[in-house]
Design an enzyme around this catalytic site. Structure first.
Site, PDB file in Angstrom:
ATOM      1  N   HIS A 155       0.813  -1.225   0.199  1.00  0.00           N
ATOM      2  CA  HIS A 155      -0.154   0.101  -0.020  1.00  0.00           C
ATOM      3  C   HIS A 155       0.727   1.366   0.024  1.00  0.00           C
ATOM      4  O   HIS A 155       0.554   2.490   0.657  1.00  0.00           O
ATOM      5  CB  HIS A 155      -1.036   0.050   1.252  1.00  0.00           C
ATOM      6  N   GLU A 172       9.427   8.909 -16.633  1.00  0.00           N
ATOM      7  CA  GLU A 172       8.196   9.359 -16.770  1.00  0.00           C
ATOM      8  C   GLU A 172       7.624   9.215 -18.081  1.00  0.00           C
ATOM      9  O   GLU A 172       6.314   8.693 -18.367  1.00  0.00           O
ATOM     10  CB  GLU A 172       8.109  10.995 -16.354  1.00  0.00           C
ATOM     11  N   LYS A 216      -1.439  -2.597 -39.246  1.00  0.00           N
ATOM     12  CA  LYS A 216      -0.013  -2.358 -39.172  1.00  0.00           C
ATOM     13  C   LYS A 216       0.365  -1.057 -38.553  1.00  0.00           C
ATOM     14  O   LYS A 216       1.412  -1.299 -37.987  1.00  0.00           O
ATOM     15  CB  LYS A 216       0.470  -2.374 -40.809  1.00  0.00           C
ATOM     16  N   LYS A 272      15.991  22.056 -10.588  1.00  0.00           N
ATOM     17  CA  LYS A 272      15.470  20.743 -10.876  1.00  0.00           C
ATOM     18  C   LYS A 272      16.135  19.919 -11.467  1.00  0.00           C
ATOM     19  O   LYS A 272      17.138  20.291 -12.467  1.00  0.00           O
ATOM     20  CB  LYS A 272      14.225  21.156 -11.834  1.00  0.00           C
ATOM     21  N   SER A 315      14.594  21.980 -15.352  1.00  0.00           N
ATOM     22  CA  SER A 315      13.482  22.965 -16.035  1.00  0.00           C
ATOM     23  C   SER A 315      13.754  24.225 -16.474  1.00  0.00           C
ATOM     24  O   SER A 315      14.802  24.522 -16.300  1.00  0.00           O
ATOM     25  CB  SER A 315      12.928  23.122 -14.468  1.00  0.00           C
TER      26      SER A 315
END
Length: 471
Positions: A161, A295, A330, A288, A282
């Site tokens: 969980h 992702e 295809k 960043k 970023s």
């Protein structure tokens, strides 16, 4: 009203040219030209079979093969002129062949139809893709095995969980993903064998009146044998659906691993650092470092699933035999193969170059009371306490540890024994995280010994799988 004859290769009974709109709507050439190698190979073998059966002379067969080789070179060198009015790669090649060698080119289509021709070309393409993806799965399995072998003592939290559950080792976790990709390889291998039969010679739907040798054709093209039933041969696209289903499961497993990489590379986890070579930044926030590759891997699974659903929808209501609907078979397969090929390649490179922070994994194990189950098991095994009571006592211990701002594994012997008189001093050893991991020594468990057994088994499987690919 003056009628003009159609200039199509199939246009003998038509008295008007097709509309430009129909040309655009009907043509598959913009995408099925990708099948040119398979089409030329199938045509060369078909010509040789026709010669073997006395339908073509040796000169005609030789002329056809030389002409087809010239066409293949023209396409590879980007000198071939594709015209939308040719409809598909099969007609484009046949038309060009006749331009090069004359009347002999018109004899190539004897004893076959575009129906079995496209079934052959597409099946050959799918089988080639199957081999490529199997090879890429083996590369990925090899990389994951190397990581697993290096980290059988690296402890991290196991989650259920997405909550801290029990301590496991990182090698054990890698083995879980390896098992997924092993099944992916075996599914591809199984579907390859199931679909490795040659449809060429089925003709339009009912076979051919010519005295042909389908077994020669099948063997020369590398198939096990010809397909059994002509009408099934030209209408069957199970081989493409098998491939798309197999690819969908690979995409699921890639996506699940990608999700882990996204989480692990965050500051909240900091279990791994992705290489700068496989990360992006970023445009506005200079600090960043984004996990764009995982992702994208996670996101691309959706288009793979969509391609499977699309072909299922195409095939669900088709009567026998061939229907033009199957022209839609295809593009989804092409897209799925292209998507998975680059996905497996870049995932493999990303895993090879990522940095694994073993100490951060260990520190994470000291949150969430991972040894709680071990304390309960100790009380059951050594103190003759019923599990439900042991569970309650352990819950008290967890609450007490939290009141002190500690993890259960950080309690001293004195603190542990203060919780409940039924807890002996010896129970303290059950709180050790490494001991907790090592205690799970059952077959398939997370102890170092059990993990090494898994790794050895998977390494042996890998060697056998590589040998089967070489064969």
């Amino acid at each position: 009203m003056q009628n003009t004859k159609s200039n199509k290769l199939w246009g003998g009974r038509f008295h008007k040219e097709t509309s430009q709109l129909l040309e655009e709507f009907n043509a598959s050439l913009p995408f099925d030209k990708r099948l040119y190698k398979q089409d030329i190979l199938g045509s060369k073998i078909h010509a040789k079979m026709l010669h073997k059966c006395g339908i073509l002379t040796n000169d005609e067969m030789q002329s056809i093969c030389v002409g087809l080789e010239q066409i293949e070179q023209e396409i590879q060198e980007d000198r071939f002129i594709f015209t939308l009015s040719d409809e598909d790669i099969h007609m484009a090649i046949e038309k060009r062949l006749t331009q090069i060698i004359g009347e002999a080119g018109k004899k190539l289509h004897t004893a076959r139809s575009r129906n079995d021709q496209v079934a052959l070309d597409f099946r050959l393409f799918v089988l080639d893709c199957n081999k490529t993806l199997r090879s890429l799965c083996l590369n990925l399995i090899h990389t994951l095995l190397n990581i697993a072998q290096d980290h059988t003592k690296t402890i991290l939290p196991g989650f259920t969980h997405l909550q801290h559950a029990q301590p496991i080792n990182f090698g054990f976790l890698m083995c879980a993903y390896i098992c997924m990709f092993v099944r992916d390889f075996e599914r591809l291998e199984s579907s390859f064998k199931r679909n490795n039969y040659c449809p060429l010679g089925a003709a339009a739907l009912a076979g051919t009146p010519y005295n042909t040798d389908r077994f020669y054709t099948a063997k020369a093209l590398g198939f096990i044998a010809p397909t059994l039933n002509a009408i099934d041969s030209v209408s069957d696209r199970d081989f493409a659906l098998d491939f798309l289903y197999d690819c969908s499961l690979i995409a699921i497993h890639v996506s699940r691993l990608a999700e882990e990489l996204v989480l692990w590379s965050s500051y909240e986890f900091k279990f791994i650092t992705l290489s700068d070579a496989y990360s992006t930044g970023s445009s506005i926030m200079p600090q960043k470092k984004n996990p764009d590759i995982p992702e994208l891997l996670r996101g691309k699974s959706g288009r793979v699933f969509g391609n499977l659903f699309a072909l299922l929808a195409v095939m669900k209501g088709l009567p026998l035999a061939y229907n033009k609907d199957t022209q839609e078979d295809k593009e989804g397969v092409f897209d799925t193969f292209d998507t998975l090929e680059i996905s497996l390649r870049i995932l493999n490179d990303l895993l090879k170059t990522m940095e694994i922070h073993t100490n951060n994994m260990l520190q994470a194990c000291k949150k969430g009371h991972l040894s709680a189950t071990d304390l309960a098991d100790f009380l059951v095994t050594n103190c003759d306490i019923p599990f439900r009571e042991a569970h309650h006592i352990t819950g008290e211990a967890v609450a007490y540890a939290e009141s002190l701002g500690k993890d259960l594994s950080e309690l001293s012997i004195e603190e542990l024994c203060r919780i409940n008189p039924k807890i002996p001093k010896q129970a303290h050893k059950a709180l050790d995280l490494f001991a907790s991991m090592e205690a799970r020594n059952s077959y398939g468990g997370t102890s170092q010994q059990a993990t090494l057994i898994q790794i050895q088994s998977l390494q042996a499987w890998l060697q056998t799988a590589k040998a089967s690919m070489e064969y």
